[in-house]
Design an enzyme around this catalytic site. Structure first.
Site, PDB file in Angstrom:
ATOM      1  N   LYS A 115       0.873  -1.174   0.000  1.00  0.00           N
ATOM      2  CA  LYS A 115       0.000   0.000   0.000  1.00  0.00           C
ATOM      3  C   LYS A 115       0.911   1.226   0.000  1.00  0.00           C
ATOM      4  O   LYS A 115       1.443   1.628   1.030  1.00  0.00           O
ATOM      5  CB  LYS A 115      -0.911  -0.002   1.230  1.00  0.00           C
ATOM      6  CG  LYS A 115      -1.943   1.102   1.181  1.00  0.00           C
ATOM      7  CD  LYS A 115      -2.956   0.934   2.292  1.00  0.00           C
ATOM      8  CE  LYS A 115      -4.109   1.911   2.177  1.00  0.00           C
ATOM      9  NZ  LYS A 115      -3.735   3.299   2.041  1.00  0.00           N
ATOM     10  N   TYR A 224      -1.337   0.217  -9.985  1.00  0.00           N
ATOM     11  CA  TYR A 224      -1.938  -0.919  -9.283  1.00  0.00           C
ATOM     12  C   TYR A 224      -3.299  -1.354  -9.822  1.00  0.00           C
ATOM     13  O   TYR A 224      -3.993  -2.130  -9.167  1.00  0.00           O
ATOM     14  CB  TYR A 224      -2.013  -0.672  -7.785  1.00  0.00           C
ATOM     15  CG  TYR A 224      -2.789   0.574  -7.364  1.00  0.00           C
ATOM     16  CD1 TYR A 224      -4.125   0.719  -7.673  1.00  0.00           C
ATOM     17  CD2 TYR A 224      -2.162   1.574  -6.653  1.00  0.00           C
ATOM     18  CE1 TYR A 224      -4.824   1.840  -7.289  1.00  0.00           C
ATOM     19  CE2 TYR A 224      -2.850   2.700  -6.254  1.00  0.00           C
ATOM     20  CZ  TYR A 224      -4.176   2.834  -6.574  1.00  0.00           C
ATOM     21  OH  TYR A 224      -4.867   3.940  -6.203  1.00  0.00           O
ATOM     22  N   CYS A 408      15.664  32.571  28.818  1.00  0.00           N
ATOM     23  CA  CYS A 408      15.838  32.301  27.389  1.00  0.00           C
ATOM     24  C   CYS A 408      17.287  31.870  27.121  1.00  0.00           C
ATOM     25  O   CYS A 408      18.221  32.552  27.540  1.00  0.00           O
ATOM     26  CB  CYS A 408      15.503  33.559  26.583  1.00  0.00           C
ATOM     27  SG  CYS A 408      15.841  33.348  24.828  1.00  0.00           S
ATOM     28  N   CYS A 411      18.919  34.898  24.942  1.00  0.00           N
ATOM     29  CA  CYS A 411      19.126  36.283  25.386  1.00  0.00           C
ATOM     30  C   CYS A 411      18.975  36.438  26.898  1.00  0.00           C
ATOM     31  O   CYS A 411      19.044  37.537  27.417  1.00  0.00           O
ATOM     32  CB  CYS A 411      18.163  37.216  24.652  1.00  0.00           C
ATOM     33  SG  CYS A 411      16.451  36.960  25.148  1.00  0.00           S
TER      34      CYS A 411
HETATM   35  S1  IVH Z   1      -6.509  -0.404  -4.885  1.00  0.00           S
HETATM   36  C1  IVH Z   1     -10.949  -0.109  -5.275  1.00  0.00           C
HETATM   37  N1  IVH Z   1      -3.961  -0.855  -4.427  1.00  0.00           N
HETATM   38  O1  IVH Z   1      -4.809   3.493  -0.977  1.00  0.00           O
HETATM   39  C2  IVH Z   1      -9.556  -0.244  -4.837  1.00  0.00           C
HETATM   40  N2  IVH Z   1      -4.893   1.170  -3.636  1.00  0.00           N
HETATM   41  O2  IVH Z   1      -8.245   4.055  -0.350  1.00  0.00           O
HETATM   42  C3  IVH Z   1      -8.773   0.920  -5.187  1.00  0.00           C
HETATM   43  N3  IVH Z   1      -3.274   2.633  -2.532  1.00  0.00           N
HETATM   44  O3  IVH Z   1      -5.612   6.393  -1.991  1.00  0.00           O
HETATM   45  C4  IVH Z   1      -7.456   1.012  -4.602  1.00  0.00           C
HETATM   46  N4  IVH Z   1      -1.535   1.327  -2.770  1.00  0.00           N
HETATM   47  O4  IVH Z   1      -4.471   5.232  -3.950  1.00  0.00           O
HETATM   48  C5  IVH Z   1      -4.995  -0.011  -4.263  1.00  0.00           C
HETATM   49  N5  IVH Z   1      -1.738  -1.383  -4.135  1.00  0.00           N
HETATM   50  C6  IVH Z   1      -2.750  -0.543  -3.979  1.00  0.00           C
HETATM   51  C7  IVH Z   1      -2.589   0.701  -3.332  1.00  0.00           C
HETATM   52  C8  IVH Z   1      -3.695   1.524  -3.173  1.00  0.00           C
HETATM   53  C9  IVH Z   1      -1.970   2.486  -2.320  1.00  0.00           C
HETATM   54  C10 IVH Z   1      -4.057   3.817  -2.097  1.00  0.00           C
HETATM   55  C11 IVH Z   1      -5.052   4.346  -3.066  1.00  0.00           C
HETATM   56  C12 IVH Z   1      -6.027   5.090  -2.190  1.00  0.00           C
HETATM   57  C13 IVH Z   1      -5.943   4.321  -0.904  1.00  0.00           C
HETATM   58  C14 IVH Z   1      -7.126   3.428  -0.733  1.00  0.00           C
END
Ligand code: IVH
Length: 669
Positions: A115, A224, A408, A411
């Site tokens: 993520k 992704y 301080c 100063c």
């Molecule tokens: S899938 C419907 N995969 O996490 C699913 N999101 O709310 C859509 N994010 O800001 C998201 N890494 O941009 C997905 N490998 C990943 C991700 C990812 C980061 C972010 C996405 C969004 C938040 C999810």
């Protein structure tokens, strides 16, 4: 040369450069030297300049950015941009996977991914060319940041012929830690405010109006998800791998950045592996994402109101480490606030070395019951500076409590603490060095008076040489005085003087922000200017009047009253006013008077402009915005889905109806 021959040469150069870009940025294996690449790029630039008819927004030369965008337009997403449900609990993930398996059968496949901690982006490709890039926005509509996304080298702008004609790819734009640190180091050297973390920086960078600046900042992007495929892929994993073939930067399976599994144990293993390894990644992640692989099964599971049932995020808890508290020092900020800072035995945390942590204030030290040489737990939250969240009492070596200073450190003035306030202050704001130089640095910063060419060191030097003790003195500096300073040659002295002179044109709201009144940040300054218009009216405003302004509460209002009650501040303001700085809100210049005396009402949803933008356009052309259709309405600007009763009323009253396009035509006459 014949036109067709030039076209062919330009095309060939573009193709070669796109291929080298891909080899360098996506595959990490350059096939030519930087020098050779630059030579080819210059050749292409030369041809494009000479033959502007062959201009193309998707040319590799556009990677360096160029056009200044006035404002981002919003557009509707073709596929809504959903969010993910998430949890910090492993049990929740197990429950989710079991539920999926119950519905789909034991053999169903999951894809595990990282993520990425950045900003979501949806990029549309048409006929193999980057067409449009939208931010998430509210999930239904996003902001068009195409020009900025084009500058990201890992996002291809033209693709091979064999890709689907029309598809959208989604991913995360982020700033690698190394680029983030380099950017902050540069900002520190220039005395600018530091960015808090890579995610905020990525998000702020993507919203910059100057794509040239974006190009310099080094954003990156992992993809992704692919949307709008027909029969190209049966599932998510296959689609991501196809995207790799098309030239996109996707996670590397050999590094376990993406993995298929059909067991819950496999999911857990992925989660644990990255919990251990995430600090080794060159970018931030805040968890992992788990998805059901097959598109058919995804459809079967469906969506809830905001997120799909076929995916879930497991979020990692903030990282913590223990280390030794070596000492506590006390820093004086530009407002005189004293911040205790813990000096720590250097320790690795989340990919960076931590040497210091903020202790916020005296109460915090007391709450932690901090003693000298304690072993402390350090945590990295959203801020740049990590914080101390606890003490390991078992390892306590001394009973000597950390005592808050009474004078301080700069100063020696006795510190003060106002009732109900957590922070101690040094009240000597006229001759306590960090306060004076800090105020000047704030005054000249980019979002305030934007005086270029003065770093922190030079300001401190000027202060110690008695050249400046407040912002007013900046305007008395002479060329000869500047030349006496280290590293100030004729050219830089001239530039600085020019920049100082130019600051007299900076709008009132930024001057007000630059004054550094406590709690008056950029937004508050704007609101105050909108409400009071001139410094005289603001200075005379009563507590009640100040409190009527949006976003202004008791604390800010009191601070403003205190500021204007001090003679030294009034002297400064008089001086700056005499020099010609802006202390009044400039009248909005009109684009035209075509709507003068006309009242317009807007209704429905629009393609090109948001409602706020329409309102501004109406006003900029001399018109007024009405809230409902009446006999006084001249125009009804009708978008899609307008209510039938409004339409009927407008027709009955003989109000002229304009579509969005007709309105645009009218004001651009
Ligand atoms: S899938 C419907 N995969 O996490 C699913 N999101 O709310 C859509 N994010 O800001 C998201 N890494 O941009 C997905 N490998 C990943 C991700 C990812 C980061 C972010 C996405 C969004 C938040 C999810």
């Amino acid at each position: 040369m014949e036109n067709s021959a030039i076209a062919a040469q330009i095309k060939a150069l573009r193709e070669v450069l796109h291929a080298h870009n891909h080899a360098y940025y996506v595959l990490n294996s350059p096939t030519i030297s930087d020098f050779e690449f630059d030579t080819l790029l210059k050749q292409l630039e030369g041809l494009e300049q000479q033959y502007p008819t062959f201009a193309d927004p998707n040319s590799p030369t556009k990677r360096v950015g160029g056009d200044l965008t006035k404002k981002f337009q919003t557009h509707k997403h073709r596929f809504p941009m959903l969010s993910l449900s998430n949890s910090y609990s492993e049990q929740d993930i197990i429950d989710w996977a079991e539920r999926c398996q119950k519905i789909l059968g034991e053999s169903s496949e999951f894809v595990c991914e990282l993520k990425y901690d950045g900003v979501a982006i949806g990029i549309q490709y048409l006929d193999g060319k980057l067409q449009q890039a939208l931010t998430r926005g509210d999930g239904e509509q996003g902001e068009d940041v195409t020009a900025n996304v084009r500058t990201i080298r890992t996002v291809p702008i033209v693709l091979d012929k064999s890709v689907p004609v029309d598809f959208e790819i989604r991913g995360e734009i982020f700033m690698p830690q190394q680029n983030f640190e380099a950017l902050n180091a540069q900002r520190e050297a220039q005395g600018e405010v530091l960015f808090a973390n890579p995610r905020n920086t990525a998000s702020g960078t993507l919203k910059l109006l100057d794509s040239k600046e974006v190009a310099k900042r080094g954003l990156d992007c992992y993809l992704y998800g692919v949307y709008g495929l027909k029969s190209e892929a049966l599932g998510h994993y296959q689609a991501v791998m196809l995207a790799k073939e098309w030239g996109f930067k996707v996670p590397d399976p050999s590094k376990r950045m993406i993995e298929k599994t059909n067991s819950i144990a496999g999911i857990m293993d992925f989660i644990h592996y990255w919990d251990q390894q995430r600090s080794q990644l060159p970018f931030d992640i805040d968890g992992v994402v788990l998805k059901v692989n097959s598109y058919e099964q995804q459809d079967l599971l469906g969506l809830t109101a905001k997120s799909p049932r076929w995916a879930i995020a497991y979020k990692y808890k903030t990282q913590q480490v223990e280390t030794l508290l070596e000492s506590v020092s006390f820093q004086v900020g530009r407002t005189g606030a004293i911040t205790p800072v813990a000096n720590l035995k250097p320790v690795q945390l989340g990919g960076t070395t931590v040497k210091r942590a903020s202790l916020h204030n005296a109460d915090q030290i007391q709450k932690l019951d901090l003693c000298e040489l304690d072993t402390v737990q350090v945590e990295k939250g959203g801020e740049i500076i990590p914080k101390i969240v606890g003490v390991n009492l078992a390892l306590r070596q001394r009973q000597q409590r950390i005592v808050f200073i009474e004078h301080c450190p700069e100063c020696d003035t006795p510190l003060a603490r106002q009732e109900g306030e957590a922070q101690h202050y040094c009240p000597n704001d006229t001759s306590c060095k960090p306060q004076v130089t800090g105020k000047i640095m704030h005054f000249i910063s980019r979002k305030a008076l934007n005086i270029d060419g003065l770093g922190e060191e030079t300001v401190e030097l000027m202060y110690s040489r008695n050249l400046i003790k407040n912002p007013l003195d900046l305007y008395q500096l002479t060329f000869d005085q500047l030349l006496t300073l280290d590293r100030m040659a004729e050219k830089s002295a001239n530039n600085l003087l020019q920049s100082i002179a130019a600051s007299k044109e900076v709008p009132f709201e930024r001057v007000l922000f630059g004054l550094g009144i406590r709690f008056v940040g950029e937004t508050v300054a704007k609101k105050l200017v909108q409400a009071f218009g001139t410094i005289t009216r603001l200075a005379e405003a009563s507590l009640e009047e100040l409190l009527t302004v949006e976003e202004i509460g008791e604390k800010i209002a009191q601070s403003i009253l205190v500021y204007f009650s001090q003679e030294a501040n009034l002297d400064l303001l008089r001086g700056l006013q005499q020099l010609g700085l802006q202390f009044e809100c400039a009248q909005k210049t009109l684009d035209s008077t075509i709507l003068a005396g006309k009242t317009c009402v807007i209704s429905g949803t629009f393609e090109t402009f948001s409602r706020d933008e329409l309102k501004e356009l109406i006003e900029r052309n001399g018109g007024k915005l009405g809230s409902s259709v009446s006999a006084k309405t001249h125009f009804l600007i009708a978008g899609a889905n307008m209510g039938p009763s409004k339409l009927q009323k407008a027709t009955d009253l003989g109000v002229t109806l304009l579509t969005e396009n007709e309105f645009i035509q009218l004001i651009s006459q």
